[in-house]
Design an enzyme around this catalytic site. Structure first.
Site, short mmCIF file in Angstrom:
data_model
loop_
_atom_site.label_atom_id
_atom_site.label_comp_id
_atom_site.label_asym_id
_atom_site.label_seq_id
_atom_site.Cartn_x
_atom_site.Cartn_y
_atom_site.Cartn_z
N GLU A 45 -10.53 1.67 8.40
CA GLU A 45 -9.26 1.99 9.03
C GLU A 45 -9.19 3.50 9.32
O GLU A 45 -8.27 4.18 8.91
CB GLU A 45 -8.07 1.56 8.15
CG GLU A 45 -6.78 1.46 8.94
CD GLU A 45 -5.55 1.32 8.07
OE1 GLU A 45 -4.68 0.50 8.40
OE2 GLU A 45 -5.44 2.04 7.06
N GLU A 94 0.80 -1.22 0.00
CA GLU A 94 0.00 0.00 0.00
C GLU A 94 0.83 1.27 0.00
O GLU A 94 1.87 1.34 0.65
CB GLU A 94 -0.95 0.04 1.20
CG GLU A 94 -0.31 0.24 2.54
CD GLU A 94 -1.32 0.54 3.64
OE1 GLU A 94 -2.32 1.25 3.41
OE2 GLU A 94 -1.11 0.05 4.77
#
Length: 274
Positions: free
Chosen positions: A247, A148
């Site tokens: 998140e 990521e």
């Protein structure tokens, strides 16, 4: 919608091992975690306690990070850190064992900050080697390694989707691994100035995972200005079928007010068909 609660950023008023049960009580059947231990190879008893917290809560572990170093101290992964490469590799078998025990198949490998005493080229070569090894290891249980882009870390070199995809391409060329995928965190991409809508149009069907938070503030959806609902819907239209990782950072009292309780419970299509 298939949501999974990141218990490393949410429910933080509670002890870590209580959070899976708290997520279940809030109506969510799935959770994900950053690495929940302070070392790459924790004691067997600590691992057993973590696994019991998941199974006793009756939730599915959908995602787990590899050990990423001292995150509060500023570390952002060991993948590209030559001096700590063996530490990352020692962690791989632990991650795979937990994944096999709990049915988790998605594993996030933070790339790591640039290190002043290391040439970037050497770090990138180390990263390709380590990601190839990790991909082969998790493939044994049908797993995927996630990579990521990250914001808020000045020395972290993967800022855009293209940055991560170039690394994924290098791993595929070096090892023929097909199970290293982009983790599309819409918050990080947006904060870093990426064109999130364009990334979705080009790559949604290839996403390994999606995570969300709003901006500014990294709060719950609806607290900022990002087009999260539209981006998720378009990703689904283009073929993304996985979970949506929550998140973000918000106190538990209001963390889930944006989503009706009835919308929290469906699992992924694959889970529903089992």
């Amino acid at each position: 919608m298939s949501y999974t609660v990141n218990c490393s950023t949410l429910l933080t008023e509670f002890p870590l091992l209580e959070r899976p049960a708290r997520a279940q009580q809030a109506g969510f059947p799935a959770v994900e975690f950053w690495w929940p231990f302070s070392t790459a190879v924790p004691d067997d008893a600590d691992i057993a306690r973590f696994e019991s917290a998941i199974t006793d809560a009756g939730v599915q572990l959908t995602g787990l990070n590899f050990f990423a170093g001292d995150m509060p101290g500023g570390d952002r992964g060991l993948v590209s850190w030559p001096a700590r490469s063996s530490e990352f590799r020692d962690n791989i078998d632990v991650v795979v064992a937990i994944g096999e025990k709990l049915g988790c198949r998605s594993f996030n490998a933070l790339y790591g900050n640039r290190i002043a005493e290391e040439a970037p080229e050497a770090q990138d070569e180390t990263a390709v080697e380590n990601l190839s090894i990790a991909a082969a290891a998790v493939a044994r249980i049908g797993g995927t390694v996630l990579l990521e882009p990250v914001s808020g870390a000045p020395d972290y070199p993967l800022l855009t989707a293209d940055d991560a995809l170039r690394v994924i391409g290098r791993v595929a060329a070096a090892s023929a691994a097909e199970n290293v995928k982009l983790l599309a965190d819409f918050y990080h991409l947006a904060v870093n100035g990426d064109d999130v809508a364009a990334v979705i149009e080009e790559h949604a069907a290839e996403f390994g995972h999606i995570q969300i938070a709003d901006n500014p503030g990294r709060g719950a959806p609806g607290t900022g200005e990002l087009h999260l609902d539209a981006w998720i819907a378009r990703s689904r239209e283009l073929g993304y079928e996985g979970f949506i990782g929550l998140e973000y950072k918000q106190l538990t009292d209001t963390a889930f007010d944006w989503i009706p309780r009835a919308a929290r419970t469906p699992l992924t299509r694959e889970k529903e068909e089992q």
